[in-house]
Write a protein that holds these residues in place. Structure first.
Motif, PDB file in Angstrom:
ATOM      1  N   VAL A  77      -3.774   9.629   5.517  1.00  0.00           N
ATOM      2  CA  VAL A  77      -4.480   8.345   5.521  1.00  0.00           C
ATOM      3  C   VAL A  77      -5.769   8.529   6.298  1.00  0.00           C
ATOM      4  CG1 VAL A  77      -4.400   5.902   6.153  1.00  0.00           C
ATOM      5  CG2 VAL A  77      -2.293   7.081   5.447  1.00  0.00           C
ATOM      6  N   VAL A  85       0.847  -1.202   0.000  1.00  0.00           N
ATOM      7  CA  VAL A  85       0.000   0.000   0.000  1.00  0.00           C
ATOM      8  C   VAL A  85       0.879   1.247   0.000  1.00  0.00           C
ATOM      9  CG1 VAL A  85      -1.697   1.344   1.318  1.00  0.00           C
ATOM     10  CG2 VAL A  85      -1.974  -1.144   1.097  1.00  0.00           C
ATOM     11  N   ALA A 108       1.226   3.978  -3.041  1.00  0.00           N
ATOM     12  CA  ALA A 108       0.926   5.394  -2.791  1.00  0.00           C
ATOM     13  C   ALA A 108       2.074   6.277  -3.281  1.00  0.00           C
ATOM     14  CB  ALA A 108       0.663   5.625  -1.309  1.00  0.00           C
ATOM     15  N   ILE A 155      -4.789   8.157   1.155  1.00  0.00           N
ATOM     16  CA  ILE A 155      -5.192   6.757   1.169  1.00  0.00           C
ATOM     17  C   ILE A 155      -6.455   6.674   2.015  1.00  0.00           C
ATOM     18  CG2 ILE A 155      -4.577   4.420   1.929  1.00  0.00           C
ATOM     19  CD1 ILE A 155      -1.593   5.342   1.643  1.00  0.00           C
TER      20      ILE A 155
END
Length: 141
Positions: free
Chosen positions: A137, A96, A100, A108
C-alpha cells in the motif's frame, strides 16, 4: 518497481488528490500495467439518509457515481493504463481490502489526510488498509 495492477480508491470530492494518486501509480506501473479506480459509497453504512430517501434516489446516485468515476478515470489515466471504474458499497477500508483481494491487485495507491490527534486513537481508512491489505500500500498525502 514495475507493477501490473494498481487499485486506487478515490474520493470524487477531491479530484486534486486523485491527480496525486494517479501520478504516484504511474511511477509504479509497468509499461503494460493498469489502474483500477474504486469508489466506496458508505452512505448506507451510516444510515444518515436511509429513512428519508427512496430506493430510486440511491439508484440514480449510483448511476451518476459510476459515470463520475469513469469520467475521472478517462480524464486522469492514460488510455494504455486504464483499467476499470469500480463502485462498491460498505465500510471504506473493508471494501478496499476486499476489492484488492478480488482483483488480485499488486498494490493499492490511496490518499490519507494529515493526521490529527483523534486519528491516533481511531485510525484512518488508510491505516486500516495498510494493516489488512493483501498487497503493498502506497499512501499519498
Amino acid at each position: 518497481m514495475s507493477l501490473k495492477h494498481v487499485l486506487m480508491p478515490v474520493d470524487l470530492a477531491f479530484p486534486d488528490v486523485v491527480e496525486k494518486e494517479v501520478d504516484m501509480a504511474l511511477k509504479l506501473l509497468a509499461d503494460d500495467g493498469v489502474i483500477d479506480m474504486l469508489f466506496v459509497d458508505d452512505i448506507r453504512v451510516h444510515h444518515s439518509m436511509v429513512p428519508t430517501v427512496s430506493g430510486d434516489t440511491f439508484s440514480g446516485k449510483n448511476a451518476n457515481t459510476r459515470l463520475a468515476v469513469q469520467a475521472m478515470l478517462e480524464r486522469l489515466v492514460p488510455e494504455k493504463h486504464r483499467g476499470s471504474g469500480i463502485i462498491r458499497s460498505g465500510v471504506v477500508f473493508d471494501e478496499v481490502v476486499a476489492q484488492a483481494k478480488k482483483s488480485q491487485a499488486d498494490a493499492i495507491v490511496m490518499a490519507s489526510a494529515k493526521p490529527k490527534l483523534r486519528s491516533y486513537l481511531l485510525g484512518s481508512n488508510a491505516a486500516k488498509v495498510v494493516r489488512h491489505a493483501p498487497c503493498s500500500v502506497f499512501v499519498v498525502r
